[in-house]
Design a protein around this motif. Structure first.
Motif, mmCIF file in Angstrom:
data_model
loop_
_atom_site.group_PDB
_atom_site.id
_atom_site.type_symbol
_atom_site.label_atom_id
_atom_site.label_comp_id
_atom_site.label_asym_id
_atom_site.label_seq_id
_atom_site.Cartn_x
_atom_site.Cartn_y
_atom_site.Cartn_z
ATOM 1 N N GLU A 306 -0.806 -23.498 -19.159
ATOM 2 C CA GLU A 306 -0.672 -22.826 -20.456
ATOM 3 C C GLU A 306 0.120 -21.536 -20.342
ATOM 4 N N ALA A 307 -0.122 -20.756 -19.298
ATOM 5 C CA ALA A 307 0.611 -19.495 -19.126
ATOM 6 C C ALA A 307 2.105 -19.762 -18.936
ATOM 7 N N ILE A 308 2.445 -20.779 -18.158
ATOM 8 C CA ILE A 308 3.856 -21.088 -17.932
ATOM 9 C C ILE A 308 4.487 -21.638 -19.197
ATOM 10 N N ARG A 309 3.776 -22.491 -19.903
ATOM 11 C CA ARG A 309 4.297 -23.054 -21.147
ATOM 12 C C ARG A 309 4.601 -21.949 -22.157
ATOM 13 N N ARG A 310 3.680 -21.011 -22.288
ATOM 14 C CA ARG A 310 3.876 -19.916 -23.237
ATOM 15 C C ARG A 310 5.007 -18.991 -22.796
ATOM 16 N N GLY A 311 5.141 -18.806 -21.507
ATOM 17 C CA GLY A 311 6.114 -17.845 -21.013
ATOM 18 C C GLY A 311 7.515 -18.385 -20.837
ATOM 19 N N ALA A 312 7.689 -19.707 -20.919
ATOM 20 C CA ALA A 312 8.995 -20.305 -20.625
ATOM 21 C C ALA A 312 10.110 -19.765 -21.512
ATOM 22 N N GLU A 313 9.789 -19.389 -22.727
ATOM 23 C CA GLU A 313 10.813 -18.872 -23.631
ATOM 24 C C GLU A 313 11.279 -17.466 -23.229
ATOM 25 N N ARG A 314 10.558 -16.826 -22.305
ATOM 26 C CA ARG A 314 10.952 -15.495 -21.855
ATOM 27 C C ARG A 314 11.878 -15.530 -20.626
ATOM 28 N N VAL A 315 12.329 -16.716 -20.264
ATOM 29 C CA VAL A 315 13.230 -16.889 -19.124
ATOM 30 C C VAL A 315 14.632 -17.201 -19.632
ATOM 31 N N LYS A 316 15.620 -16.544 -19.044
ATOM 32 C CA LYS A 316 17.011 -16.860 -19.328
ATOM 33 C C LYS A 316 17.720 -17.183 -18.022
ATOM 34 N N VAL A 317 18.416 -18.314 -17.985
ATOM 35 C CA VAL A 317 19.106 -18.777 -16.781
ATOM 36 C C VAL A 317 20.599 -18.505 -16.932
ATOM 37 N N HIS A 318 21.156 -17.774 -15.974
ATOM 38 C CA HIS A 318 22.552 -17.341 -16.031
ATOM 39 C C HIS A 318 23.367 -17.981 -14.906
ATOM 40 N N HIS A 319 24.570 -18.392 -15.226
ATOM 41 C CA HIS A 319 25.516 -18.798 -14.176
ATOM 42 C C HIS A 319 26.279 -17.544 -13.771
ATOM 43 N N ALA A 320 25.738 -16.836 -12.792
ATOM 44 C CA ALA A 320 26.292 -15.536 -12.403
ATOM 45 C C ALA A 320 25.756 -15.158 -11.038
ATOM 46 N N SER A 321 26.409 -14.202 -10.410
ATOM 47 C CA SER A 321 25.880 -13.629 -9.176
ATOM 48 C C SER A 321 24.846 -12.564 -9.527
ATOM 49 N N PHE A 322 24.024 -12.220 -8.562
ATOM 50 C CA PHE A 322 23.012 -11.192 -8.757
ATOM 51 C C PHE A 322 23.665 -9.866 -9.153
ATOM 52 N N THR A 323 24.706 -9.494 -8.415
ATOM 53 C CA THR A 323 25.387 -8.223 -8.682
ATOM 54 C C THR A 323 26.017 -8.227 -10.063
ATOM 55 N N GLU A 324 26.635 -9.337 -10.414
ATOM 56 C CA GLU A 324 27.294 -9.456 -11.717
ATOM 57 C C GLU A 324 26.300 -9.283 -12.852
ATOM 58 N N LEU A 325 25.150 -9.914 -12.762
ATOM 59 C CA LEU A 325 24.151 -9.782 -13.823
ATOM 60 C C LEU A 325 23.647 -8.354 -13.917
ATOM 61 N N LEU A 326 23.301 -7.753 -12.769
ATOM 62 C CA LEU A 326 22.758 -6.398 -12.795
ATOM 63 C C LEU A 326 23.758 -5.394 -13.333
ATOM 64 N N ALA A 327 25.047 -5.619 -13.078
ATOM 65 C CA ALA A 327 26.069 -4.686 -13.549
ATOM 66 C C ALA A 327 26.085 -4.576 -15.070
ATOM 67 N N GLY A 328 25.595 -5.603 -15.742
ATOM 68 C CA GLY A 328 25.545 -5.574 -17.204
ATOM 69 C C GLY A 328 24.243 -5.046 -17.771
#
Length: 420
Positions: A306-328
């Motif tokens: 239930e916790a994962i089901r409820r929380g799934a909408e709070r996840v965003k999956v990016h095609h990016a490097s770690f550094t690239e995402l953090l820079a934004g």
């Protein structure tokens, strides 16, 4: 949005087709031996590599102490760990991955939790091999809810002409680069008279150790296996890039990694009860345990559903490097960072660029965790003292939790906590 989907589709390969992965992997000239090795690894790594992540999420959770409100940035890989993190109800998880196949897999797993009718359906879809109804479940419940790239990916066809979604009717954990490597390892062992699947018949730690010592350990003394483990390319199927091979080779007095791999396999087979270690089930049975055999990964257990089901909408999956995402991201906007073993691949410049963004975006009390092929942290001597100084290395907890990592692949587990 259309432009982003086009970029993802274009980047599904290596080299010109995946400039993000290319820039992360390639550090040497194309015509050098090191450069050729990097390019071969990149070619193999450009497909699906990890249908299951091979870092123990229970270790991660204990190290990070996730609380409601925390903002997490993690590398995706097979997606199992970010789903486990959701059980602690963080405010947000940003998942990054340079491999579009992993992006599609992470998004599909999230969709399974959000849109399949119940927990049993999720387990049937993600954990049970040979389930003919999974394609129908995908078409009815998941495909209409997926973004265009992810839907096109799973509706698309693999190199044999079969629809990719069909792997969930068979056994997705026998696919991908790692799945094929495990299959090849089984074939090699059988050629030497050993059936690795017999390991799951063990009923105690004593029997597990006896199997290792009598059946598995002697394999590493065979000339052909010593020859294979002395070749960088032979271990690409484990996701070990040339840089990690070189680091592991320093642990051994010989060119072969046979001794190192035997030590890691001993931990996998002998240090944890089989019923409690689904990593061993994947390595030896190439599937998850059935209910009477052992435990599923934490994210597939009913108590977390239930916790994962409820929380799934709070996840965003990016095609990016770690550094690239953090820079934004703005300053002080993240609390937990999960780097897996990505730093083992990085040049000093890439490493310092990454930690520049981590330090800038880290809020008070932030925690960074990562793994390394060797035992020692790679940061001292490579990371600028200016970047390293704001962080405290939790030596004692790192060593303790590293010993508890059931996947047994890595030499070191490391925790850095931001100083007050």
């Amino acid at each position: 949005m259309t432009g982003k989907m086009t970029d993802l589709a274009r980047d599904a390969g290596f080299g010109k087709k995946n400039p993000k992965l290319k820039s992360a992997l390639l550090q040497h000239r194309a015509l050098s031996l090191a450069g050729l090795s990097e390019r071969l690894f990149g070619l193999l790594f450009s497909g699906l590599v990890y249908p299951q992540i091979w870092e123990d999420p229970i270790v991660d959770m204990e190290a990070m102490r996730i609380r409601p409100g925390h903002r997490i940035v993690t590398i995706g890989s097979g997606g199992c760990n970010m789903l486990t993190y959701l059980s602690a109800q963080p405010a947000r998880i940003d998942v990054v991955d340079l491999n579009p196949h992993h992006v599609a897999l992470n998004r599909l797993k999230l969709s399974a939790f959000r849109h399949l009718p119940n927990h049993k359906d999720v387990v049937r879809f993600l954990a049970v091999e040979g389930t003919r109804s999974n394609r129908h479940a995908y078409s009815m419940f998941l495909a209409p809810k997926l973004d265009r790239f992810t839907r096109d990916y799973w509706n698309g066809r693999d190199l044999t002409g079969r629809r990719r979604i069909g792997v969930f009717e068979r056994n997705i954990y026998r696919t991908g680069l790692l799945g094929r490597f495990i299959t090849a390892s089984h074939v090699l062992a059988r050629l030497h008279g050993i059936n690795p699947e017999d390991f799951v018949k063990a009923r105690s730690l004593r029997e597990q150790r006896q199997f290792f010592e009598d059946k598995l350990a002697p394999l590493f003394d065979r000339p052909v296996i010593r020859w294979i483990t002395s070749r960088k390319s032979s271990l690409f199927g484990l996701g070990i890039p040339p840089q990690q091979f070189d680091e592991l080779a320093r642990l051994s007095q010989e060119k072969s990694l046979a001794a190192v791999l035997r030590h890691r396999l001993e931990k996998l087979t002998c240090h944890f009860p089989l019923r409690e270690n689904y990593f061993a089930w994947q390595a030896f049975a190439r599937r998850y345990p059935r209910p009477d055999e052992g435990e599923l990964p934490a994210y597939l257990q009913a108590k977390h559903y239930e916790a994962i089901r409820r929380g799934a909408e709070r996840v965003k999956v990016h095609h990016a490097s770690f550094t690239e995402l953090l820079a934004g991201k703005p300053a002080a906007s993240a609390d937990r960072y999960v780097l897996l073993d990505a730093q083992d691949w990085m040049s000093d410049l890439q490493l310092n660029d990454l930690w520049t963004e981590i330090t800038r975006t880290a809020d008070a009390g932030a925690v960074v965790i990562f793994r390394t092929a060797a035992e020692a942290s790679i940061l001292p001597g490579r990371l600028s003292p200016t970047l390293l100084d704001p962080w405290h290395y939790d030596t004692e907890t790192s060593a303790k939790l590293g010993a508890e990592d059931r996947s047994a692949i890595y030499g070191g587990f490391h925790i850095y906590r931001k100083k007050a």
